[in-house]
Design an enzyme around this catalytic site. Structure first.
Site, PDB file in Angstrom:
ATOM      1  N   LYS B  84       7.591   2.435   4.822  1.00 47.33           N
ATOM      2  CA  LYS B  84       6.211   2.129   4.975  1.00 47.33           C
ATOM      3  C   LYS B  84       5.949   1.914   6.531  1.00 47.33           C
ATOM      4  CE  LYS B  84       4.864   2.451   0.820  1.00 47.33           C
ATOM      5  NZ  LYS B  84       3.963   3.737   0.176  1.00 47.33           N
ATOM      6  N   GLU B 106      -4.508  -1.191   2.062  1.00 52.59           N
ATOM      7  CA  GLU B 106      -4.455  -1.413   0.632  1.00 52.59           C
ATOM      8  C   GLU B 106      -2.974  -1.671   0.488  1.00 52.59           C
ATOM      9  OE1 GLU B 106      -4.587   1.417   1.733  1.00 52.59           O
ATOM     10  OE2 GLU B 106      -2.718   2.335   1.077  1.00 52.59           O
ATOM     11  N   SER B 373      14.090   4.682  -0.266  1.00 47.72           N
ATOM     12  CA  SER B 373      13.052   4.360   0.475  1.00 47.72           C
ATOM     13  C   SER B 373      12.821   2.961   0.586  1.00 47.72           C
ATOM     14  CB  SER B 373      11.624   4.891  -0.452  1.00 47.72           C
ATOM     15  OG  SER B 373      11.795   4.201  -1.704  1.00 47.72           O
TER      16      SER B 373
HETATM   17  C1  LIG Z   1      10.178   0.988  -1.373  1.00 41.96           C
HETATM   18  C2  LIG Z   1       9.155   2.043  -1.726  1.00 41.96           C
HETATM   19  N1  LIG Z   1       9.286   3.383  -2.237  1.00 41.96           N
HETATM   20  C3  LIG Z   1       8.437   4.023  -2.655  1.00 41.96           C
HETATM   21  C4  LIG Z   1       6.916   3.512  -2.609  1.00 41.96           C
HETATM   22  C5  LIG Z   1       5.999   4.650  -3.322  1.00 41.96           C
HETATM   23  O1  LIG Z   1       5.283   5.003  -2.490  1.00 41.96           O
HETATM   24  P1  LIG Z   1       5.391   6.694  -1.798  1.00 41.96           P
HETATM   25  O2  LIG Z   1       5.316   7.332  -2.919  1.00 41.96           O
HETATM   26  O3  LIG Z   1       4.120   6.845  -1.108  1.00 41.96           O
HETATM   27  O4  LIG Z   1       6.581   6.774  -1.011  1.00 41.96           O
HETATM   28  C6  LIG Z   1       6.646   2.426  -2.520  1.00 41.96           C
HETATM   29  C7  LIG Z   1       5.112   1.939  -2.481  1.00 41.96           C
HETATM   30  O5  LIG Z   1       5.086   0.819  -2.408  1.00 41.96           O
HETATM   31  C8  LIG Z   1       7.634   1.575  -1.958  1.00 41.96           C
HETATM   32  O6  LIG Z   1       7.562   0.378  -1.651  1.00 41.96           O
END
Ligand SMILES: Cc1ncc(COP(=O)(O)O)c(C=O)c1O
Lengths: 254, 389
Positions: B84, B106, B373
């Site tokens: 993020k 948000e 992620s």
């Molecule tokens: C570690 C992590 N991965 C994935 C996501 C999902 O979001 P996005 O699909 O935008 O990557 C989040 C959302 O809070 C997250 O914290």
């Protein structure tokens, strides 16, 4: 031309039968009834209307029942009805089917809060085909160019949002709102109605004095419904509120 | 920049927000290719957030599963513990250029709220984070961290009191405050130009990963797997590989308690076209067009919609989408923690679980990259409810 009072409530708040009674009461002093379709995510609405949406949805309100209410109302009154909605319930049902049912039930106009005028080409041609009038909103930060587009796309009136914010009762009429009203009046061929934050006779009077062709009142009624629910008391108070607002409009028209 | 991806996207917002979106579009077009802006962005990505992130060969996991080689793109190692921050730095820099003095954002899991609170502190901007009241309760640690950084956390009591309602409330704030306030959206969702802006800022993930895999393996991977909530980490890694036909891209949605139950958050697999939060995309909704409550073990995937570019990529068949249940994600979480000593976020565990499924069916000279992620520290409270030692 006579200046208009548009009275808004949420369809199905707190139930469809009550809505019908409220509409009858309001129509005694209103020129147009505006019915909101409750939505799970009403992002342009303040707390009062959000809660009304929740009350309606929790009691099983459906889009099809909005048409039932209008159909029923038409047995008693010819007061024009405008439906206000977010786009998703319309999109989900299919634009043409929605418009067809709205027309057949006796509805007259439609406001889609989150449909920008740029994306309205198909919408406009269908509204025309089914004989539904269109109303678009304009805000104090809307450019002159866009106001002209909005004017062209609207066939019943232009709905001026009088402030930067969501729906809800506010204290006083701001100079920003009055300036915006005067500016827009000069640009538009449609009648110009002002809404958002209007709850008192004095507000209505002030806008009418400054050139508005009508005022739209919502949260002030919805607050009454919130407090007194499905009761005789609500009906009395709604009628009284509409009467006072109309008085303000008449005083402002002199 | 594209207003629409096929028919998806657009700008379905109340009139009062149109000028703000135009202002944002204009500013972004002005700065996105500006060398000075890019230099500043790179500086903070490297020295503040900790880029580039490693592409790590998970050898133990690969051996245990027996099949394709599994590589992890280590976004979990960034400051704040998730991808993020890539987007938050980019948008906060843009906000500064635009002369805005206040940020609103948000958050669901609190990861985007946290990264926004961090950049708020870094760039000395007043910051308010909208967070569903239920999520405030579920993610206490992240709430506390945001407050440490000086942000105000605003619990949202309306609607289902989760991420979608936090977005509604942030939009309501912005309608009143756009003159000095920048709305820092956390995923590739919302009205144009947000889906494009967030994608661009996240596409650093894929650019690095491509270079890294070519350096290490001398070839492109057979497959890239990423989880999809709003869709930003997945678009971020997919974007650079979009034109490489030989690379299969797989987005993994939260199947919760099962795709045949009501309790999931799989907008692409189970939703239908609709309009919410300014965009035409896929949404979980009832027969009347009311947005449905969702469920996932991971708060970050607990959203009833998905970014419009994903809707388009799905229709085009350019990306394949799959679902992973709470239980499968939890197992992957435990597996990676045990075999590699890496605790993945529950969101990322969805991608990992799917990779583990398909790796078995692939040859040992084939490669899968999983976008890791985020890290799982934030999820320990949740996991402790399921697994006791
Ligand atoms: C570690 C992590 N991965 C994935 C996501 C999902 O979001 P996005 O699909 O935008 O990557 C989040 C959302 O809070 C997250 O914290």
């Amino acid at each position: 031309m006579d200046k208009k009072l548009v009275s808004f409530i949420v369809a199905g708040d707190p139930n469809p039968e009550a809505t019908l009674k409220f509409m009858k009461a309001l129509s005694k002093h209103s020129d147009i009834i505006e019915l909101g379709i409750p939505f799970s995510d009403p992002m342009a609405d303040g707390e009062t209307i959000q809660m009304a949406d929740i009350r309606a949805l929790n009691n099983g309100m459906k889009v099809s029942k909005v048409f039932d209410i209008i159909r029923e109302f038409r047995k008693y009154s010819s007061t024009p009805i405008v439906v206000m909605t977010y786009y998703n319930p319309v999109f989900n049902m299919g634009l043409e089917r929605f418009l067809k049912e709205l027309k057949e039930s006796g509805g007259n106009g439609l406001i889609v809060v989150d449909l920008p005028v740029e994306d309205s080409e198909e919408y406009l041609s269908h509204c025309k085909k089914y004989g539904i009038d269109t109303i678009f909103l304009a805000a104090p930060n809307t450019s002159e160019d866009r106001i002209k587009k909005i004017d062209n796309a609207s066939s019943m009136f232009i709905y001026l949002v009088s402030l930067y914010g969501t729906t809800g009762v506010r204290g006083e009429v701001s100079n920003l709102a009055i300036d915006f009203l005067k500016r827009t009046k000069k640009l538009c061929k449609n009648p110009v109605y002002v809404g958002f934050g209007i709850s008192k006779k004095e507000h209505a009077k002030r806008f009418i004095e400054n050139g508005a062709d009508g005022v739209v009142v919502g949260s002030a009624y919805v607050k009454i419904i919130e407090e007194y629910g499905d009761s005789e008391e609500t009906i009395k108070k709604l009628e009284e509120k509409a009467r006072k607002l109309k008085e303000g409009i008449l005083e402002g028209s002199k | 920049m594209e207003m629409r991806f096929g028919k998806y996207g657009g700008q379905y917002v109340p009139e009062v927000l149109i000028p703000s979106l135009k202002e944002l579009e204009k500013a972004y077009k002005e700065y996105k290719d500006d060398p000075e802006f890019k230099e500043e962005l790179d500086y903070y990505l490297k020295n503040y957030a900790g880029r580039e992130t490693p592409l790590y060969f998970a050898e133990n996991l690969t051996k245990k599963i027996g099949g394709a080689k599994i590589y992890l793109k280590r976004e979990d190692l960034l400051l704040g513990g998730a991808h993020k921050i890539n987007n938050s730095i980019g948008q906060a820099l843009l906000a500064k250029k635009m002369g805005k003095t206040r940020l609103i954002a948000e958050t669901g899991a609190g990861e985007h709220g946290l990264s926004s609170a961090m950049v708020g502190a870094l760039f000395k901007m007043k910051t308010r984070i909208y967070m569903g009241a239920i999520d405030v309760e579920r993610q206490k640690l992240n709430v506390y961290k945001m407050k440490l950084h000086g942000a105000e956390v605003y619990p949202v009591e309306s609607g289902s009191k989760t991420l979608k309602d936090a977005i509604n409330e942030a939009l309501r704030d912005w309608v009143e405050t756009f003159e000095d306030t920048y709305y820092l959206i956390g995923s590739v969702v919302g009205p144009y130009p947000y889906p494009s802006i967030v994608r661009d800022f996240q596409s650093v993930i894929g650019k690095e990963a491509k270079k890294q895999i070519l350096d290490i393996e001398g070839k492109l991977p057979e497959c890239i797997v990423a989880c999809v909530g709003g869709g930003s980490n997945s678009i971020g890694i997919f974007n650079e590989f979009k034109n490489d036909k030989e690379v299969k891209l797989i987005g993994v949605e939260a199947a919760g308690e099962g795709l045949d139950t009501e309790k999931h958050a799989a907008a692409l697999l189970k939703g239908k076209e609709g309009i919410l939060h300014g965009m035409l995309s896929y949404f979980l909704q009832d027969e009347d067009g009311q947005i449905r409550p969702t469920h996932s073990i991971s708060a970050g995937l607990d959203y009833p919609g998905v970014g419009p570019e994903h809707a388009y990529l799905k229709d085009m068949g350019a990306v394949e989408y799959a679902g992973i249940t709470d239980e499968e994600a939890l197992n992957a979480f435990l597996e990676l923690s045990k075999t590699e000593g890496i605790i993945p976020a529950l969101e990322s565990s969805h991608a990992l679980a799917h990779a583990m499924k398909i790796a078995k069916e692939m040859d040992s000279d084939e490669i899968i990259i999983v976008n890791l992620s985020g890290r799982g520290d934030k999820d320990l409270d949740t996991v402790m409810n399921y697994v006791k030692f």
